[in-house]
Each structure stands twice: as structure tokens, then as C-alpha cells.
Design a protein around this motif. Structure first.
Motif, PDB file in Angstrom:
ATOM      1  N   LYS A 132      44.446 158.502  61.871  1.00 54.41           N
ATOM      2  CA  LYS A 132      44.709 159.548  62.857  1.00 54.41           C
ATOM      3  C   LYS A 132      46.003 160.296  62.514  1.00 54.41           C
ATOM      4  N   PRO A 133      45.963 161.628  62.381  1.00 55.75           N
ATOM      5  CA  PRO A 133      47.188 162.380  62.078  1.00 55.75           C
ATOM      6  C   PRO A 133      48.218 162.191  63.186  1.00 55.75           C
ATOM      7  N   CYS A 134      49.442 161.850  62.815  1.00 54.28           N
ATOM      8  CA  CYS A 134      50.451 161.577  63.846  1.00 54.28           C
ATOM      9  C   CYS A 134      51.858 161.768  63.284  1.00 54.28           C
ATOM     10  N   ASP A 135      52.823 161.848  64.216  1.00 50.80           N
ATOM     11  CA  ASP A 135      54.249 161.870  63.860  1.00 50.80           C
ATOM     12  C   ASP A 135      54.890 160.510  64.119  1.00 50.80           C
ATOM     13  N   LEU A 136      54.259 159.728  65.015  1.00 48.18           N
ATOM     14  CA  LEU A 136      54.792 158.412  65.376  1.00 48.18           C
ATOM     15  C   LEU A 136      53.645 157.414  65.454  1.00 48.18           C
ATOM     16  N   MET A 159      54.934 150.802  53.311  1.00 48.76           N
ATOM     17  CA  MET A 159      56.187 151.033  52.599  1.00 48.76           C
ATOM     18  C   MET A 159      56.271 152.477  52.108  1.00 48.76           C
ATOM     19  N   LYS A 160      55.106 153.064  51.767  1.00 52.37           N
ATOM     20  CA  LYS A 160      55.060 154.455  51.296  1.00 52.37           C
ATOM     21  C   LYS A 160      54.855 155.442  52.449  1.00 52.37           C
ATOM     22  N   TYR A 161      54.603 154.934  53.651  1.00 50.18           N
ATOM     23  CA  TYR A 161      54.284 155.775  54.802  1.00 50.18           C
ATOM     24  C   TYR A 161      55.497 156.648  55.162  1.00 50.18           C
ATOM     25  N   SER A 162      55.271 157.954  55.309  1.00 50.92           N
ATOM     26  CA  SER A 162      56.390 158.888  55.464  1.00 50.92           C
ATOM     27  C   SER A 162      56.727 159.208  56.919  1.00 50.92           C
ATOM     28  N   LYS A 163      55.887 158.794  57.858  1.00 48.57           N
ATOM     29  CA  LYS A 163      56.123 159.111  59.272  1.00 48.57           C
ATOM     30  C   LYS A 163      56.890 157.979  59.961  1.00 48.57           C
ATOM     31  N   ALA A 164      57.330 158.250  61.191  1.00 48.47           N
ATOM     32  CA  ALA A 164      58.047 157.236  61.974  1.00 48.47           C
ATOM     33  C   ALA A 164      57.070 156.168  62.463  1.00 48.47           C
ATOM     34  N   MET A 165      57.608 154.975  62.698  1.00 45.10           N
ATOM     35  CA  MET A 165      56.761 153.836  63.047  1.00 45.10           C
ATOM     36  C   MET A 165      57.535 152.898  63.970  1.00 45.10           C
TER      37      MET A 165
END
Length: 584
Positions: A132-136, A159-165
């Protein structure tokens, strides 16, 4: 900034979960929530996901997109996997969906949700959260119901994920490698640490020591002020009044209480010479052997971990050892003194309608332990069930609290052989550490199925690995096993010893004729790999057969790894070439 909160407060019935807390989330934060079971970690995530009400203020970036993996899904039971994923994720490349579902071992996309196991549903929900496209991205226990290969894949992916988590997990290796920030929930307050897990442990210890030191200073100051007030009771000056007001203000501050931890009960059962003999054991189901011809003699103080893919038969093996299943071939012989304690997955053995205290009183209200005789009340208090929780219904407990109650019930049977099926699921890290310490001194045998790599390293000295339709034995913990498997499958490039020595002697950059040819062809090699990946993506969009999808997904993953290696090698050769030019 993606989100900020001001004086956020949340009550669950009469219990205060969050008390006027404030924090912010930046657009590249990888945050882990930690705290003991029942502190409100899942509730915290639900608040961020707009699934819970609260008091206070939350300011979000305009158009903020959220993706949330909950502990339980709300899927339509009658829809297929493909329909649910497409419905939840919106616009996406079909090959991405098939690739991620394949990596998570979700088979047959035309199967209806209602026919899936709990673990399969969890993995479908995780795939949706990742697609799902997301920012968080919000993840609640993402590694539950996943085998070690899947966890390692997810680890590399995030580890490669560029968005906030923001995530809740008990997997300490996962925390160590993914988290860049820790938020600890402790008695309704939060404490933030810009650190991974190991750094957090050090900073947390320093914070607690400083808080206790400040508390001692406050009490010493209050004692002196109390003496002054008693000796100057008639004082009426403005200065005296200010001093009295300061004393009253400091007196009203609630004392800092040291955190309570689970206190394991110590029971003893004699274990004879004969413990457990496993002879030619096999189990046949659904027209295939899960495993066959497995033989092992369990030794005193064995610490055995069981690993393998989901569905390979790990829990079935425990059921056979516990005599809850009959083998298709072979046998399991138990010694006369063996007392098995079986800590199963989930908490199905607990009745949600019962009162917590009654669950324990059913076993004993007068238990003789190495620390003396204990009542049900005393045992529950040792496992952090206060008076309020002791008289609550089991169904009102959190998932972690249920697991803790179930663990107490199992240990009260005074086992000398412990069978543990995914014991780390839903237990908080503090309880896990205490369980690990308890197992160190446990005078008996421990056999555990677990996907928690840290737990396997900490507690096991032998592994049973389900491989190629059988069970293979390995000496050591999970890291030893993983290293051995890597040696079997990875062929490392070897550098000519003479070239290496020559470079050392000359101490200057060097490209062999082979390196030069490699550099000349590298750009076309990389373009070819990129084209192969693109061709696979196109092909995956046109097929629906799961076996083909799985094969293509694995090929794509291998090509991506090779592409990354080639890019790194290209950069390395270009740097050497540049260094040679500069040295002339």
C-alpha cells in the motif's frame, strides 16, 4: 515532519495507558515501540492509525498516507486473496503483488480468505501493508507466523525501506538492525532514544540510574526541609512561606517506583536415567511425508531448537513428543519419571470466560516450591497480575498477558521436560529475558520451536532443521546454523594470492588485465541484468500459476542481488581506475 502530538492521553477502562505524552515522527524515522505487556504498545499504534479515540492533539502533514498492519485483520471471508489485496492496495504493479506474496509464501491467489490459517492471513495482511502506498508504515508484530527465511527477507526489505516506520516487535535481532529510534512506554509516560536496540539498553540503564539518584536527592532534601518546618512552625515571613510552598510542591511529586519484573516460580521434579528415545519417527499427512526415519536419544539438560519453513511439521513433531499425536511410523518412548510441560502456540487452552485467579486455582492454591508454599494470589503477583487483573476475565487480558498466564499454568505442573512452541510470540522483551535466564538454570530438558533468532542463540546448543523432507541435526545456536548454511550455498570469489602480494608490495592502486576487461564489459552486463528483471516483471503480470510465480520471484530476487553486487563491483573498479590516473 509527518506527525506531532501534544499532551496525548489515553485510558483503557480505568487504566491510564498514556498520560499527557508528546512526541513527533520525522519522514525518515524507523521507530520501535518497547515496553512490558499491557503498557499499551498496540493501543499506541491504533491511535496513530486513527483506530482509537484519545484526548490531546495530533497534528499530521497534509495528505499523510498511512499503512497499518494490525494484530488481527478484518478481511471479507468470502473474497479471494487476489481480490482483497487489489481492493486494499489500489493502483500497483501486479508483478510487485505477486513477488511479495510469493516471498511471504502465500500460495494460490484464488483461495478465499475464510479457508486460510491464522498465519496465512497474517502474511496476506503484511503483504498489503508493504504494498500500500504510504508515508508512514505501522507494523504490529510483523514477524509473528513467519519462518526464519521470511524474517531475514523482511529485515533486508525494511532496511532499504525509504519511508517512515513505527513498529512493535519482540524480535531483538530485528530491532537491532532496523530501528534507528526507540520509544519506550513506561508507566503511562514515554521516553525517546535516538538509538538502535543495543544502544537503547545502555541509555535506558543510565536514565533509570539517574532518575533513582535524583529521587534519593529529593528525599534527602525533603527530610532536611521537614526538620526546618517543624523547628520553625511559627515562621510567617515571605521567604519562609516560599520555602514551605516549595517543600509542598516537591512533596506532591509521585515517588519513582522501580519496574517490577516477572519472578519465575522454582519447582523441582526428579528425572531418571531414561528420558526420551525417538526411533525411526515419521508422520504422513495429505499424501506426503512431513518427515521420516528420524532417530534421536534425548540427553539430560539438552537444549534443542527446531527450525524450518512454515508448514514443514515443527509443531507436529512437538505434538508427537508430547504424545498428543500418534506417529505414522516409529515411536517415542518416555522414561517413567518424565513430566512434560507443553507451552503451545496461542492460548486456546485458556477459557476466556474464566476469572484469571480461578485459572490458577484450578491447578493449585497451595503449591510447594523451592521458595516455600505459595497461594494462587502469590504466584499471580510474581507474574505481574495485580489485584485488579486477578479478578478480571481472561478474555479482557492483552495477548501478552494471556501468554504470561498460560506460561505460569504450564510451569506450575513442575515439568522436567519443557516443550515450547513459539514461546516468544506476544511476550514482551523483559519477560523473554527472564524466561531465558530461567531456562539457563532449568534442571531438565528444553525442546523449542521458535523463529526468534536471538532466543535460539541464547537458549539452544543443538538445532533440528527440517530440510529436504527430513530432519537434520546441527550443533550450536541459530547463528552457527546460519553460518554453516551460508558456507554451503555461497561461493566466494577468490583473489589471486600473487596479485594480492604484488599490490601489498607496491602499495599502489592496481588493475589486472582481467579487471580491465571486466570494467570494459560491466556497463553492458548491468544493462542486461536490468533488462532481465524488467522482462520478468512483464511476464509475472501475465500469469496466475503460483508455482511459476514462485520460480520467477526467486529468479528476480537472485538477479537483484547479482545486480547490486555488479553495481558495487563497477564502482570499486572505477575508483581504482581513477586512483591510478591520479597517481601518475
Amino acid at each position: 515532519m509527518l506527525m506531532s502530538t501534544n499532551e496525548l492521553t489515553k485510558f483503557h477502562n480505568e487504566k491510564c495507558i498514556l498520560d499527557k505524552v508528546s512526541f513527533s515522527i520525522e519522514d525518515t524515522d524507523k521507530i520501535a515501540l518497547v515496553g512490558v505487556n499491557g503498557t499499551g504498545k498496540s493501543t499506541f499504534l491504533k491511535i496513530l492509525a486513527d483506530k482509537e479515540n484519545y484526548v490531546g492533539k495530533i497534528i499530521k502533514k497534509n495528505g499523510l498516507r498511512l499503512s497499518y498492519l494490525a494484530q488481527d485483520d478484518d478481511f471479507d471471508e468470502h473474497k479471494t486473496i487476489f481480490e482483497v489485496v487489489k481492493e486494499r492496495c489500489g493502483d500497483f504493479e501486479e508483478f510487485e503483488m505477486k513477488a511479495i506474496l510469493s516471498r511471504l509464501k502465500v500460495e494460490e491467489l484464488n483461495k478465499t480468505i475464510g479457508t486460510l490459517s491464522g498465519g496465512q492471513r497474517k502474511r496476506v495482511a503484511l503483504a498489503i501493508a508493504l504494498l500500500k502506498p504510504c508515508d508512514l508504515l505501522l507494523l504490529d508484530e510483523p514477524t509473528n507466523h513467519m519462518d526464519n527465511d521470511m524474517i531475514e527477507w523482511l529485515e533486508k526489505y525494511l532496511m532499504k525501506y525509504s519511508k517512515a516506520m513505527v513498529m512493535v516487535t519482540h524480535d531483538r535481532y530485528f530491532l537491532e538492525r532496523i530501528a534507528t529510534k526507540i520509544i519506550e512506554i513506561d508507566r503511562s509516560k514515554i521516553y525517546e532514544y535516538q538509538a538502535n536496540y543495543s544502544e537503547f539498553l545502555s541509555l535506558k540503564t543510565m536514565r533509570e540510574e539517574q532518575s533513582l539518584a535524583n529521587e534519593r536527592k529529593r528525599h534527602a532534601f525533603l527530610r532536611k526541609e521537614l526538620e526546618w518546618i517543624r523547628s520553625n512552625a511559627q515562621a510567617r515571613s515571605t521567604k519562609s512561606k516560599e520555602r514551605i510552598e516549595r517543600f509542598e510542591k516537591l512533596s506532591s511529586i509521585e515517588d519513582i517506583q522501580q519496574v517490577s519484573n516477572v519472578d519465575m516460580i522454582r519447582l523441582s521434579s526428579r528425572l531418571g536415567k531414561k528420558i526420551m528415545n525417538i526411533e525411526n519417527l515419521g508422520y504422513w499427512i495429505n499424501d506426503k511425508w512431513l518427515f521420516a526415519n528420524f532417530t534421536y536419544t534425548v540427553k539430560r539438560n539438552d537444549r534443542i531448537g527446531i527450525v524450518g519453513d512454515n508448514g514443514c511439521g515443527k509443531s507436529t513433531l512437538l505434538n508427537l513428543l508430547a504424545k498428543e499425536l500418534e506417529p505414522s511410523e516409529g515411536k517415542v518412548e518416555l522414561g517413567e519419571t518424565v513430566r512434560i510441560g507443553y507451552f503451545k502456540q496461542g492460548t486456546d487452552d485458556l477459557d476466556d470466560t474464566m476469572v484469571v485467579r480461578d485459572v490458577i486455582m484450578e491447578v493449585s492454591n497451595d503449591l510447594k516450591t523451592l521458595d516455600g508454599t505459595m497461594s494462587a494470589k502469590m504466584m499471580l503477583e510474581r507474574f505481574l497480575f495485580d489485584a485488579r487483573l486477578q479478578y478480571s476475565k481472561v478474555g479482557l487480558l492483552s495477548g501478552g498477558e494471556k501468554r504470561r498466564l498460560y506460561l505460569l499454568k504450564v510451569l506450575m505442573s513442575a515439568p522436567n521436560v519443557l516443550l515450547l512452541d513459539e514461546p516468544t510470540n506476544d511476550l514482551d522483551i523483559q519477560t523473554l529475558q527472564i524466561l531465558e535466564d530461567y531456562l539457563d538454570s532449568f534442571n531438565g530438558i528444553v525442546i523449542t520451536v521458535s523463529h526468534d533468532r536471538y532466543f535460539l542463540d541464547r537458549c539452544c546448543d543443538t538445532l533440528f532443521a527440517f530440510e529436504n523432507g527430513g530432519i537434520q541435526q546441527y550443533i550450536g545456536g541459530y547463528s552457527d546454523y546460519f553460518e554453516q548454511k551460508q558456507k554451503e550455498v555461497v561461493v566466494k570469489e577468490k583473489v589471486s594470492y600473487s596479485e594480492y602480494k604484488k599490490q601489498q608490495r607496491e602499495n599502489k592502486p592496481y588493475l589486472s588485465s582481467k579487471d580491465k576487461k571486466e570494467l570494459e564489459s560491466m556497463e553492458s552486463v548491468i544493462m542486461d541484468l536490468e533488462q532481465q528483471i524488467a522482462d520478468i516483471d512483464v511476464k509475472m503480470n501475465t500469469i496466475s500459476d503460483f508455482n511459476e510465480i514462485s520460480i520467477l520471484s526467486n529468479q528476480r530476487s537472485e538477479l537483484e542481488v547479482l545486480l547490486e553486487q555488479k553495481n558495487e563491483r563497477w564502482m570499486e573498479l572505477l575508483e581504482i581506475e581513477e586512483a591510478i590516473k591520479n597517481s601518475r
